[in-house]
Every structure is written in structure tokens, then in C-alpha cells.
Design a protein around this motif. Structure first.
Motif, PDB file in Angstrom:
ATOM      1  N   ARG A 139       0.829  -1.193  -0.126  1.00 38.82           N
ATOM      2  CA  ARG A 139      -0.062   0.146   0.171  1.00 38.82           C
ATOM      3  C   ARG A 139       0.854   1.158  -0.083  1.00 38.82           C
ATOM      4  NH1 ARG A 139      -5.287  -0.207   2.552  1.00 38.82           N
ATOM      5  NH2 ARG A 139      -5.424   1.750   0.753  1.00 38.82           N
ATOM      6  N   LEU A 140       1.866   1.196   0.787  1.00 37.83           N
ATOM      7  CA  LEU A 140       2.866   2.406   0.688  1.00 37.83           C
ATOM      8  C   LEU A 140       3.514   2.634  -0.285  1.00 37.83           C
ATOM      9  CD1 LEU A 140       4.691   1.674   4.356  1.00 37.83           C
ATOM     10  CD2 LEU A 140       2.686   3.402   3.747  1.00 37.83           C
ATOM     11  N   SER A 173       1.276   4.539  -2.744  1.00 36.77           N
ATOM     12  CA  SER A 173       0.889   5.909  -2.221  1.00 36.77           C
ATOM     13  C   SER A 173      -0.206   6.311  -1.232  1.00 36.77           C
ATOM     14  CB  SER A 173       0.841   6.946  -3.403  1.00 36.77           C
ATOM     15  OG  SER A 173       1.721   6.612  -4.535  1.00 36.77           O
ATOM     16  N   THR A 174      -0.612   4.987  -0.585  1.00 34.07           N
ATOM     17  CA  THR A 174      -1.836   5.160   0.335  1.00 34.07           C
ATOM     18  C   THR A 174      -0.982   5.765   1.593  1.00 34.07           C
ATOM     19  OG1 THR A 174      -2.659   3.105  -0.288  1.00 34.07           O
ATOM     20  CG2 THR A 174      -3.262   3.838   1.666  1.00 34.07           C
ATOM     21  N   PRO A 175      -1.563   6.732   2.107  1.00 34.76           N
ATOM     22  CA  PRO A 175      -1.085   7.701   3.241  1.00 34.76           C
ATOM     23  C   PRO A 175      -0.794   6.362   4.414  1.00 34.76           C
ATOM     24  CG  PRO A 175      -3.108   8.705   2.507  1.00 34.76           C
ATOM     25  CD  PRO A 175      -3.058   7.308   1.787  1.00 34.76           C
ATOM     26  N   LEU A 176       0.331   6.997   5.215  1.00 38.73           N
ATOM     27  CA  LEU A 176       0.902   6.074   6.140  1.00 38.73           C
ATOM     28  C   LEU A 176      -0.051   5.797   7.176  1.00 38.73           C
ATOM     29  CD1 LEU A 176       3.607   4.794   7.467  1.00 38.73           C
ATOM     30  CD2 LEU A 176       3.837   6.911   8.595  1.00 38.73           C
ATOM     31  N   ARG A 177      -0.819   6.642   7.611  1.00 39.49           N
ATOM     32  CA  ARG A 177      -1.743   6.302   8.952  1.00 39.49           C
ATOM     33  C   ARG A 177      -2.776   5.257   8.260  1.00 39.49           C
ATOM     34  NH1 ARG A 177      -3.293   9.511  13.165  1.00 39.49           N
ATOM     35  NH2 ARG A 177      -1.899  11.391  12.566  1.00 39.49           N
ATOM     36  N   ARG A 178      -3.297   5.527   7.127  1.00 40.27           N
ATOM     37  CA  ARG A 178      -4.389   4.567   6.489  1.00 40.27           C
ATOM     38  C   ARG A 178      -3.766   2.986   6.311  1.00 40.27           C
ATOM     39  NH1 ARG A 178      -8.244   4.362   2.529  1.00 40.27           N
ATOM     40  NH2 ARG A 178      -9.303   2.403   2.804  1.00 40.27           N
ATOM     41  N   SER A 179      -2.612   3.003   5.812  1.00 42.61           N
ATOM     42  CA  SER A 179      -1.859   1.873   5.382  1.00 42.61           C
ATOM     43  C   SER A 179      -1.497   1.051   6.663  1.00 42.61           C
ATOM     44  CB  SER A 179      -0.556   1.964   4.883  1.00 42.61           C
ATOM     45  OG  SER A 179      -0.619   2.906   3.664  1.00 42.61           O
ATOM     46  N   LYS A 180      -1.175   1.718   7.878  1.00 45.14           N
ATOM     47  CA  LYS A 180      -0.837   1.248   9.222  1.00 45.14           C
ATOM     48  C   LYS A 180      -2.242   0.537   9.679  1.00 45.14           C
ATOM     49  CE  LYS A 180       1.392   1.393  13.472  1.00 45.14           C
ATOM     50  NZ  LYS A 180       2.116   2.218  14.407  1.00 45.14           N
TER      51      LYS A 180
END
Ligand code: ADP
Ligand code: ADP
Length: 229
Positions: A110-111, A114-121
Motif C-alpha cells: 500500500r505504501l 502511495s496510500t497515506p501512512l496512517r491509513r496503510s498502518k
């Protein structure tokens, strides 16, 4: 239609003057929502079949449709794009990044997308919870058992919400008790309401018996397809 439709697949490898037919007019149709095991002797063409289905390799002739897409003539870029959208991979030796934590390994696709870090986590942790590892999210692979590493790899395989999951000897490096739990988890991925297809290449006799369908590959062809009751 079916999730996988292979018609007259041929894949030849050239080794100098020698030619090896890894797939020899292979025909196979697999439906979604199933857990399918592929068995057969070493050198039969199982890995080659898995690679063609997962767009890691292309056939020399024949057609291969996966989830309605003809993937037999894709360019390298189109193959990567197809894999990212549609396929999750699971390996015998887990293939985790040793310097990354469990959640980072799961989040990595996901990272890269380009998915944002918070959402990916958050999504990675939810998947780790699904495979029973919510309390190991910050552990590195070296701090996990083999079965736990394979659970991380299963969570990672799901992170892009693939239509098919391809597993190459997923229990090959695990004891039989741990392997059984992994098989149950893989079956569950096919039997939730996603309609996902899970295909596993295996030498594990016990593994073949928990699948909905077991397919034998021999000399580059499907030998038989027996439904397990
Ligand atoms: P299996 O997974 O059932 O053991 P494979 O698909 O790995 O079988 O191999 C099928 C046949 O193709 C074997 O004869 C193997 O030696 C040959 N083969 C597989 N990969 C290659 C390659 N990269 N180069 C040459 N021959 C290969
Ligand atoms: P084997 O054919 O010996 O069973 P594996 O199935 O572990 O080997 O891997 C086969 C090949 O597929 C490897 O060379 C690996 O680099 C490649 N591969 C596996 N997954 C991916 C992926 N997601 N993207 C690109 N290449 C991959």
C-alpha cells in the motif's frame, strides 16, 4: 464466468539445444470462492502453471484468462499492474523483509501504492488481527515463529484485496500442526464472502485433503480433477 480459464497452455523452456515443455496443452477451469490444491511430482509443471496464472510468466501459446482478463499477451508493465490489482502471493520461505516489523511488511504494497501512512498502518493492523497476530504488529520476522511469519505473509497477500491468492508450498517449512492452522486460514480466505480463489501448490498429502478441489499436474497436463466430499 470462471475465475481462471486456461486453454491449451504451452510453455517451453530452451536450455541450449534442449527444449523442455513445462506446460503441454494444459486445460483448467477454476471457480472463485474455492480453495484448490495443485499436486503432482517434481518437475510436472506446477510452479510454471502458478507463475502463468499469476502473470509472473507468459505462455508460448494457448489462452489464459483470470477474472475476465486475458493475461497471455501482456507487456512486463501490464503484468506488474495486473499482479498489483488482482493477485496475492504466498511462499514457502515467507519472503518477508527482515528489517521491517510485521505491520510494515503487510503495509508495504500500500505504501508503494502511495496510500497515506496512517491509513496503510490501520489496514495492516486490521489484517494482522484477522490472521490472529494483532499483538505482534511491531515484531520483526526474526522475533516470530515460522507459523507466525506465514501469517504475516498471508496478511500481506490480502492487503490489495486480490481476487486470487497463489501459494507455493505454504506449509513446506512448517511442522504439521502449524501447517494445519495455516491451511485452515487459507481455506477461510476462499470461504468468506469475497468470492476469492485460493490456489496452493503442495507436496503435503494432508494439505490436499482439506482443499475443495485437488488437481494433479503430470508432464505439463492436468491428469485428473477429483472433488473431495
Ligand atoms: P514443478 O513445480 O511441478 O516442480 P516446474 O514448473 O518448476 O515443475 O518445472 C517444469 C519443468 O520445466 C521441469 O522440467 C523444469 O526443469 C523446467 N523448468 C522450470 N523452470 C525452468 C527454467 N527457468 N528454465 C529451464 N527449465 C525450467
Ligand atoms: P519456485 O519456482 O522455485 O517455486 P518461487 O515460486 O518461490 O520459486 O518464486 C518464483 C519466482 O517468482 C521467483 O524468481 C520470484 O522472484 C518471482 N516472484 C514471486 N513473486 C513475485 C512478485 N510478487 N513479483 C515479482 N516477482 C515475483
Amino acid at each position: 464466468g470462471p475465475m481462471i480459464e486456461a486453454v491449451d497452455l504451452v510453455r517451453e523452456y530452451r536450455m541450449g539445444e534442449e527444449r523442455v515443455r513445462a506446460l503441454d496443452n494444459l486445460n483448467l477451469t477454476l471457480d472463485g470462492g474455492q480453495f484448490v490444491s495443485i499436486v503432482g511430482p517434481s518437475g510436472a509443471g506446477k510452479s510454471t502453471l502458478l507463475h502463468v496464472v499469476g502473470a509472473l510468466d507468459v505462455p508460448d501459446s494457448g489462452t489464459i484468462r483470470v477474472d475476465g482478463e486475458d493475461i497471455g499477451r501482456l507487456t512486463d508493465d501490464q503484468q506488474s499492474e495486473f499482479r498489483r490489482r488482482k493477485v496475492g502471493f504466498i511462499f514457502q520461505f515467507f519472503n518477508l523483509v527482515p528489517t521491517m516489523s510485521a505491520w510494515e511488511n503487510v503495509a508495504l504494497p500500500r505504501l508503494l501504492d502511495s496510500t497515506p501512512l496512517r491509513r496503510s498502518k490501520a489496514d495492516a493492523i486490521e489484517l494482522l488481527e484477522r490472521v490472529g497476530l494483532g499483538n505482534r504488529a511491531n515484531h520483526r520476522p526474526s522475533e516470530l515463529s515460522g507459523g507466525q511469519m506465514q501469517r504475516v505473509a498471508i496478511a500481506r497477500s490480502l492487503v490489495m484485496n486480490p481476487r486470487i491468492v497463489l501459494a507455493d508450498e505454504p506449509t513446506g517449512n512448517l511442522d504439521s500442526h502449524t501447517g494445519q492452522a495455516i491451511l485452515d486460514l487459507l481455506g477461510g480466505l476462499a470461504h468468506d464472502d469475497s468470492g476469492r480463489l485460493v490456489v496452493m501448490v503442495t507436496h503435503d498429502g494432508g494439505a490436499a485433503s482439506v482443499a475443495d478441489r485437488s488437481v494433479t499436474v503430470r508432464d505439463g497436463r492436468i491428469e485428473e480433477a477429483a472433488d473431495t466430499p
